[in-house]
Motif scaffolding. Structure first.
Motif, PDB file in Angstrom:
ATOM      1  N   ASP A 228       8.106   9.096  -7.290  1.00  0.00           N
ATOM      2  CA  ASP A 228       8.720  10.391  -7.011  1.00  0.00           C
ATOM      3  C   ASP A 228       9.416  10.335  -5.646  1.00  0.00           C
ATOM      4  O   ASP A 228       9.447   9.290  -4.983  1.00  0.00           O
ATOM      5  CB  ASP A 228       7.677  11.512  -7.058  1.00  0.00           C
ATOM      6  CG  ASP A 228       6.529  11.330  -6.062  1.00  0.00           C
ATOM      7  OD1 ASP A 228       6.688  10.578  -5.075  1.00  0.00           O
ATOM      8  OD2 ASP A 228       5.470  11.958  -6.269  1.00  0.00           O
ATOM      9  N   GLU A 229       9.956  11.440  -5.229  1.00  0.00           N
ATOM     10  CA  GLU A 229      10.752  11.474  -3.999  1.00  0.00           C
ATOM     11  C   GLU A 229       9.923  11.063  -2.780  1.00  0.00           C
ATOM     12  O   GLU A 229      10.414  10.355  -1.894  1.00  0.00           O
ATOM     13  CB  GLU A 229      11.320  12.882  -3.795  1.00  0.00           C
ATOM     14  CG  GLU A 229      12.240  13.010  -2.605  1.00  0.00           C
ATOM     15  CD  GLU A 229      12.855  14.398  -2.483  1.00  0.00           C
ATOM     16  OE1 GLU A 229      13.446  14.702  -1.411  1.00  0.00           O
ATOM     17  OE2 GLU A 229      12.761  15.182  -3.449  1.00  0.00           O
ATOM     18  N   ASP A 232       9.415   7.307  -2.861  1.00  0.00           N
ATOM     19  CA  ASP A 232      10.692   6.666  -2.527  1.00  0.00           C
ATOM     20  C   ASP A 232      10.941   6.695  -1.018  1.00  0.00           C
ATOM     21  O   ASP A 232      11.451   5.727  -0.443  1.00  0.00           O
ATOM     22  CB  ASP A 232      11.845   7.376  -3.240  1.00  0.00           C
ATOM     23  CG  ASP A 232      12.016   6.927  -4.681  1.00  0.00           C
ATOM     24  OD1 ASP A 232      11.420   5.895  -5.064  1.00  0.00           O
ATOM     25  OD2 ASP A 232      12.746   7.608  -5.436  1.00  0.00           O
TER      26      ASP A 232
END
Length: 312
Positions: A228-229, A232
């Motif tokens: 997910d963000e 990342d």
């Protein structure tokens, strides 16, 4: 029991010449070969020669058409092993690669996300290494090659394949690469293991290794493992050694899309080449559909614009 015996007999017959040659350098066969499960491109066997266990990797049919270069695989594995992030290479006989067997545990996507900094540093070390591979790896070239193979064999090319070609070209145009680096290019969860002896993460299956864009490794790792963000962000921070820029974030998101284009195309060409009982059409459709949904959003155009900040 009958199936186990049959698989053992088949493995011995398939590897008889290879084993005979290995025994002269690595010691007498004392256990195996035992077929290992998990691969959909090659056949892998665990053997004990003398007092040491090894894995013999035998290529599947027509794997050279997938963009695989066995010398690049050997050199990449050897270079990664020198960094402590891959099993050591023991021998190469024809197209068969022999590596030390590592007692290990599979790594789930969740476990990998929890240790993303470790794998980021491992990738950065390999990308920055002096390893030079005899083959290049670029997605636009690979898509063109796969398309020619499928058409030459009378296969069906899904309509979305043309979109994948366009998407790959657009991404490459905003992310020019000044210098290629050695890359793994196939960072599925199954290609990352946890060594039981010391708990470190190791990367296996370097067959798609080539000189390419290290940013693709990051995007490929991210999307194949469902990052997910937040994960990342940690991946990029650990890889770059600093908080990432908006352009670096955009490049990662674009490489996630490029990874889906590659995986979809791989599924299409494997549907023509492979003899394995695997739903390659379904695999291709899954990745192409995700690529199509992502590129249809307004975010994709914003990522392209933001990535241009990396120019120069």
């Amino acid at each position: 029991m009958r199936l186990i015996v049959q698989r053992y007999v088949e493995a011995v017959g398939e590897l008889s010449d290879i084993l005979e040659r290995l025994e002269s350098s690595l010691g007498p066969l004392t256990e195996g070969p035992v077929p290992l499960t998990g691969g959909i491109t090659n056949r892998n066997f665990r053997v004990r020669l003398g007092e040491i266990e090894y894995v013999i990797r035998r290529p599947g049919k027509d794997t050279d058409l997938l963009g695989i270069d066995r010398e690049s695989e050997r050199l990449a594995t050897d270079g990664a092993a020198a960094l402590g992030i891959a099993p050591a290479v023991a021998a190469r006989i024809e197209d068969c690669l022999v590596t030390r067997f590592i007692a290990c545990s599979a790594v789930t996507a969740q476990q990998l996300a929890a240790r993303v900094e470790e794998i980021a540093r491992a990738l950065r070390a390999f990308h920055d290494s002096r390893v030079r591979l005899p083959t290049s790896f670029t997605i636009p070239d690979l898509l063109d090659k796969y398309l020619i193979i499928v058409r030459s064999r009378g296969g069906t090319v899904p309509a979305v394949y043309a979109q994948a070609v366009v998407v790959a070209a657009r991404i490459e145009s905003v992310l020019p690469l000044e210098e290629t680096r050695p890359c793994h290019n196939d960072l599925l969860a199954g290609n990352i293991i946890c060594a039981r002896e010391d708990g470190r993460l190791m990367i296996v299956d370097w067959e798609y290794a080539g000189m390419g864009d290290p940013r693709f490794d990051l995007g490929n790792l991210s999307i194949n493992n469902g990052f997910d963000e937040a994960v990342d962000e940690r991946l990029l921070s650990a890889y770059h050694g600093a908080r990432p820029t908006d352009a670096q974030r955009a490049a990662l998101l674009l490489m996630r899309v490029l990874s889906d284009a590659r995986e979809g195309a791989w599924g299409v060409v494997q549907g023509q080449l492979s003899e394995l009982d695997f739903d390659f059409a379904g695999y291709a459709s899954e990745h192409f559909e995700r690529m199509r949904a992502t590129t249809a959003s307004g975010d994709f155009e914003q990522w392209l614009a933001a990535a241009e900040g990396l120019r120069g």
